[in-house]
Design a protein around this motif. Structure first.
Motif, PDB file in Angstrom:
ATOM      1  N   LEU A  85       3.616 -10.151 -11.025  1.00 20.97           N
ATOM      2  CA  LEU A  85       3.339  -9.265  -9.895  1.00 20.97           C
ATOM      3  C   LEU A  85       4.534  -8.380  -9.604  1.00 20.97           C
ATOM      4  CD1 LEU A  85       1.764 -11.915  -7.458  1.00 20.97           C
ATOM      5  CD2 LEU A  85       0.558 -10.372  -9.026  1.00 20.97           C
ATOM      6  N   VAL A  86       4.246  -7.145  -9.226  1.00 18.09           N
ATOM      7  CA  VAL A  86       5.333  -6.226  -8.915  1.00 18.09           C
ATOM      8  C   VAL A  86       5.016  -5.468  -7.628  1.00 18.09           C
ATOM      9  CG1 VAL A  86       4.355  -4.442 -10.433  1.00 18.09           C
ATOM     10  CG2 VAL A  86       6.756  -4.304  -9.803  1.00 18.09           C
ATOM     11  N   LEU A  87       6.054  -5.279  -6.817  1.00 17.15           N
ATOM     12  CA  LEU A  87       5.958  -4.415  -5.638  1.00 17.15           C
ATOM     13  C   LEU A  87       6.745  -3.151  -5.947  1.00 17.15           C
ATOM     14  CD1 LEU A  87       6.848  -6.928  -2.756  1.00 17.15           C
ATOM     15  CD2 LEU A  87       4.557  -6.259  -3.512  1.00 17.15           C
ATOM     16  N   VAL A  88       6.200  -2.007  -5.567  1.00 20.47           N
ATOM     17  CA  VAL A  88       6.943  -0.745  -5.696  1.00 20.47           C
ATOM     18  C   VAL A  88       7.164  -0.215  -4.283  1.00 20.47           C
ATOM     19  CG1 VAL A  88       7.004   1.558  -6.689  1.00 20.47           C
ATOM     20  CG2 VAL A  88       5.824  -0.284  -7.905  1.00 20.47           C
ATOM     21  N   HIS A  89       8.428  -0.032  -3.927  1.00 20.99           N
ATOM     22  CA  HIS A  89       8.747   0.393  -2.555  1.00 20.99           C
ATOM     23  C   HIS A  89       9.747   1.546  -2.556  1.00 20.99           C
ATOM     24  CE1 HIS A  89       9.290   0.293   1.716  1.00 20.99           C
ATOM     25  NE2 HIS A  89      10.580   0.132   1.585  1.00 20.99           N
ATOM     26  N   ASP A  90       9.398   2.617  -1.855  1.00 21.51           N
ATOM     27  CA  ASP A  90      10.298   3.766  -1.730  1.00 21.51           C
ATOM     28  C   ASP A  90      11.590   3.375  -1.005  1.00 21.51           C
ATOM     29  OD1 ASP A  90       8.457   5.588  -2.827  1.00 21.51           O
ATOM     30  OD2 ASP A  90       7.523   5.951  -0.868  1.00 21.51           O
ATOM     31  N   ALA A  91      12.727   3.716  -1.599  1.00 21.40           N
ATOM     32  CA  ALA A  91      13.996   3.529  -0.894  1.00 21.40           C
ATOM     33  C   ALA A  91      13.983   4.279   0.432  1.00 21.40           C
ATOM     34  CB  ALA A  91      15.150   4.013  -1.760  1.00 21.40           C
ATOM     35  N   ALA A  92      13.199   5.346   0.484  1.00 23.04           N
ATOM     36  CA  ALA A  92      13.175   6.228   1.651  1.00 23.04           C
ATOM     37  C   ALA A  92      12.355   5.677   2.823  1.00 23.04           C
ATOM     38  CB  ALA A  92      12.637   7.600   1.242  1.00 23.04           C
ATOM     39  N   ARG A  93      11.955   4.392   2.737  1.00 22.22           N
ATOM     40  CA  ARG A  93      11.236   3.746   3.865  1.00 22.22           C
ATOM     41  C   ARG A  93      12.042   2.545   4.337  1.00 22.22           C
ATOM     42  NH1 ARG A  93       5.820   5.754   3.858  1.00 22.22           N
ATOM     43  NH2 ARG A  93       5.344   6.805   1.893  1.00 22.22           N
ATOM     44  N   PRO A  94      13.230   2.792   4.901  1.00 19.56           N
ATOM     45  CA  PRO A  94      14.180   1.702   5.162  1.00 19.56           C
ATOM     46  C   PRO A  94      13.792   0.790   6.318  1.00 19.56           C
ATOM     47  CG  PRO A  94      15.011   3.751   6.068  1.00 19.56           C
ATOM     48  CD  PRO A  94      13.778   4.104   5.293  1.00 19.56           C
ATOM     49  N   LEU A  95      12.893   1.226   7.198  1.00 19.77           N
ATOM     50  CA  LEU A  95      12.566   0.393   8.355  1.00 19.77           C
ATOM     51  C   LEU A  95      11.274  -0.404   8.132  1.00 19.77           C
ATOM     52  CD1 LEU A  95      13.596   2.711  11.352  1.00 19.77           C
ATOM     53  CD2 LEU A  95      14.954   1.111  10.003  1.00 19.77           C
ATOM     54  N   VAL A  96      10.843  -0.506   6.893  1.00 14.92           N
ATOM     55  CA  VAL A  96       9.628  -1.260   6.583  1.00 14.92           C
ATOM     56  C   VAL A  96       9.758  -2.686   7.130  1.00 14.92           C
ATOM     57  CG1 VAL A  96      10.553  -1.879   4.297  1.00 14.92           C
ATOM     58  CG2 VAL A  96       8.092  -2.015   4.728  1.00 14.92           C
ATOM     59  N   PRO A  97       8.780  -3.125   7.935  1.00 16.46           N
ATOM     60  CA  PRO A  97       8.873  -4.483   8.476  1.00 16.46           C
ATOM     61  C   PRO A  97       8.530  -5.521   7.404  1.00 16.46           C
ATOM     62  CG  PRO A  97       7.350  -3.102   9.757  1.00 16.46           C
ATOM     63  CD  PRO A  97       7.631  -2.395   8.471  1.00 16.46           C
ATOM     64  N   ARG A  98       9.212  -6.652   7.481  1.00 18.21           N
ATOM     65  CA  ARG A  98       8.965  -7.739   6.544  1.00 18.21           C
ATOM     66  C   ARG A  98       7.487  -8.143   6.528  1.00 18.21           C
ATOM     67  NH1 ARG A  98      12.156 -12.772   4.951  1.00 18.21           N
ATOM     68  NH2 ARG A  98      10.534 -14.298   4.598  1.00 18.21           N
ATOM     69  N   VAL A  99       6.844  -8.132   7.707  1.00 18.41           N
ATOM     70  CA  VAL A  99       5.426  -8.560   7.760  1.00 18.41           C
ATOM     71  C   VAL A  99       4.542  -7.668   6.901  1.00 18.41           C
ATOM     72  CG1 VAL A  99       5.381  -9.755   9.981  1.00 18.41           C
ATOM     73  CG2 VAL A  99       5.055  -7.278   9.915  1.00 18.41           C
ATOM     74  N   LEU A 100       4.901  -6.411   6.755  1.00 15.52           N
ATOM     75  CA  LEU A 100       4.084  -5.536   5.906  1.00 15.52           C
ATOM     76  C   LEU A 100       4.221  -5.944   4.437  1.00 15.52           C
ATOM     77  CD1 LEU A 100       2.185  -3.196   5.479  1.00 15.52           C
ATOM     78  CD2 LEU A 100       4.147  -1.656   5.401  1.00 15.52           C
ATOM     79  N   VAL A 101       5.439  -6.255   4.026  1.00 13.14           N
ATOM     80  CA  VAL A 101       5.662  -6.709   2.649  1.00 13.14           C
ATOM     81  C   VAL A 101       4.862  -7.990   2.413  1.00 13.14           C
ATOM     82  CG1 VAL A 101       7.392  -7.271   0.909  1.00 13.14           C
ATOM     83  CG2 VAL A 101       7.997  -5.750   2.811  1.00 13.14           C
ATOM     84  N   GLU A 102       4.898  -8.884   3.386  1.00 15.11           N
ATOM     85  CA  GLU A 102       4.176 -10.156   3.258  1.00 15.11           C
ATOM     86  C   GLU A 102       2.663  -9.932   3.178  1.00 15.11           C
ATOM     87  OE1 GLU A 102       7.368 -13.133   5.491  1.00 15.11           O
ATOM     88  OE2 GLU A 102       5.890 -12.065   6.698  1.00 15.11           O
ATOM     89  N   ARG A 103       2.180  -8.930   3.902  1.00 15.05           N
ATOM     90  CA  ARG A 103       0.741  -8.623   3.886  1.00 15.05           C
ATOM     91  C   ARG A 103       0.307  -8.149   2.495  1.00 15.05           C
ATOM     92  NH1 ARG A 103       0.185  -4.512   8.252  1.00 15.05           N
ATOM     93  NH2 ARG A 103       0.894  -6.225   9.558  1.00 15.05           N
ATOM     94  N   VAL A 104       1.142  -7.335   1.883  1.00 16.77           N
ATOM     95  CA  VAL A 104       0.830  -6.834   0.534  1.00 16.77           C
ATOM     96  C   VAL A 104       0.846  -7.993  -0.461  1.00 16.77           C
ATOM     97  CG1 VAL A 104       1.647  -5.327  -1.326  1.00 16.77           C
ATOM     98  CG2 VAL A 104       1.657  -4.510   1.044  1.00 16.77           C
ATOM     99  N   ILE A 105       1.853  -8.856  -0.346  1.00 13.57           N
ATOM    100  CA  ILE A 105       1.945 -10.011  -1.249  1.00 13.57           C
ATOM    101  C   ILE A 105       0.730 -10.924  -1.061  1.00 13.57           C
ATOM    102  CG2 ILE A 105       3.269 -12.103  -1.769  1.00 13.57           C
ATOM    103  CD1 ILE A 105       5.818 -10.512  -1.006  1.00 13.57           C
ATOM    104  N   ALA A 106       0.319 -11.113   0.191  1.00 21.21           N
ATOM    105  CA  ALA A 106      -0.823 -11.998   0.469  1.00 21.21           C
ATOM    106  C   ALA A 106      -2.083 -11.468  -0.208  1.00 21.21           C
ATOM    107  CB  ALA A 106      -1.030 -12.125   1.980  1.00 21.21           C
ATOM    108  N   ALA A 107      -2.269 -10.159  -0.191  1.00 24.39           N
ATOM    109  CA  ALA A 107      -3.461  -9.576  -0.830  1.00 24.39           C
ATOM    110  C   ALA A 107      -3.404  -9.757  -2.345  1.00 24.39           C
ATOM    111  CB  ALA A 107      -3.587  -8.101  -0.457  1.00 24.39           C
TER     112      ALA A 107
END
Ligand code: CTP
Ligand code: MG
Length: 220
Positions: free
Chosen positions: A96-118
């Protein structure tokens, strides 16, 4: 995977001929890239950063305290090319891979967790999407017509994928240029799962966005 190799032309002052690459710019003393990477690192096994080719050492120094092993590779001319190069640096056994823009520095951890959960629920491609606040119009040959805003979502990152799906999409893309990775896997006919995005995952694109990020951090 963190694409961080862009120049940030829309953020730079028009008078600035040689701006600091956007991802390396500081926000309250810490670069956009370092902030983005710090949110992702505790939730992943490895981090691969695509950085401006002439800044690899500077980027490695910025990530010295990252909570995960990382490699920094030279990015490409487009975001897509940068992600492609980063994918080449991933061990094929990774699923599994996540791709995240460096330019979104305030991304909340819960959003990352939501993507991983899906992804854990079996999706092959996962994208955070936000309802659009403005009314939308589409240009036509003679003028314009309204678009139903309730049917569309503004797309954010991190986006999550089965690695083989994203790799295959990048291989097939060839001359097709997309501004995000979900648009590429669409080429394979892969179903893209939408999860709720988060306003804090906004992308720093223009000067106003940087001001917003500074204000938010000052208020914490
Ligand atoms: N990116 C990249 N390689 C490129 C272009 C963009 O890795 N050749 C990265 C940027 O560093 C950023 C993310 O992709 O983290 C999203 O791109 P964008 O916001 O468009 O950043 P820039 O391309 O740097 O900005 P601009 O388009 O205003 O020049
Ligand atoms: Mg760009």
């Amino acid at each position: 995977v963190i694409p961080a190799a862009g120049l940030g032309m829309r953020l730079a002052a028009s008078s600035d001929r040689d701006p600091e690459p956007k991802a390396l710019r500081l926000l309250e003393g810490r670069s956009l890239l370092a902030r983005s990477a710090a949110v992702l690192a505790p939730l992943v096994e490895h981090v691969v950063v695509a950085a401006p080719g002439d800044r690899l050492d500077q980027v490695r120094r910025q990530l010295w305290d990252l909570a995960a092993p990382f490699v920094v590779v030279p990015g490409g001319r487009t975001r897509q090319a940068s992600v492609g190069r980063a994918l080449d640096a991933i061990d094929p056994s990774v699923e599994l891979v996540l791709v995240h823009d460096a330019a979104r520095p305030l991304v909340p951890r819960v959003l990352v967790e939501r993507v991983i959960a899906a992804l854990d629920d079996g999706s092959s491609a996962v994208v955070p999407g936000l309802a659009v606040a403005d009314s939308l119009r589409e240009e036509t040959e003679v003028g314009s017509r309204p678009l139903d805003r309730s049917r569309v979502r503004a797309v954010q990152t991190p986006q999550g994928f089965r690695l083989e799906v994203l790799r295959e999409a990048h291989r097939r893309a060839d001359t097709f240029e997309a501004t995000d990775d979900a648009s590429l896997v669409e080429l394979l006919g892969t179903v893209v799962t939408l999860v709720p995005g988060d306003p804090l995952a906004f992308k720093i694109t223009r000067p106003l966005d940087l001001l917003l990020a500074e204000t938010l951090l000052a208020g914490r």
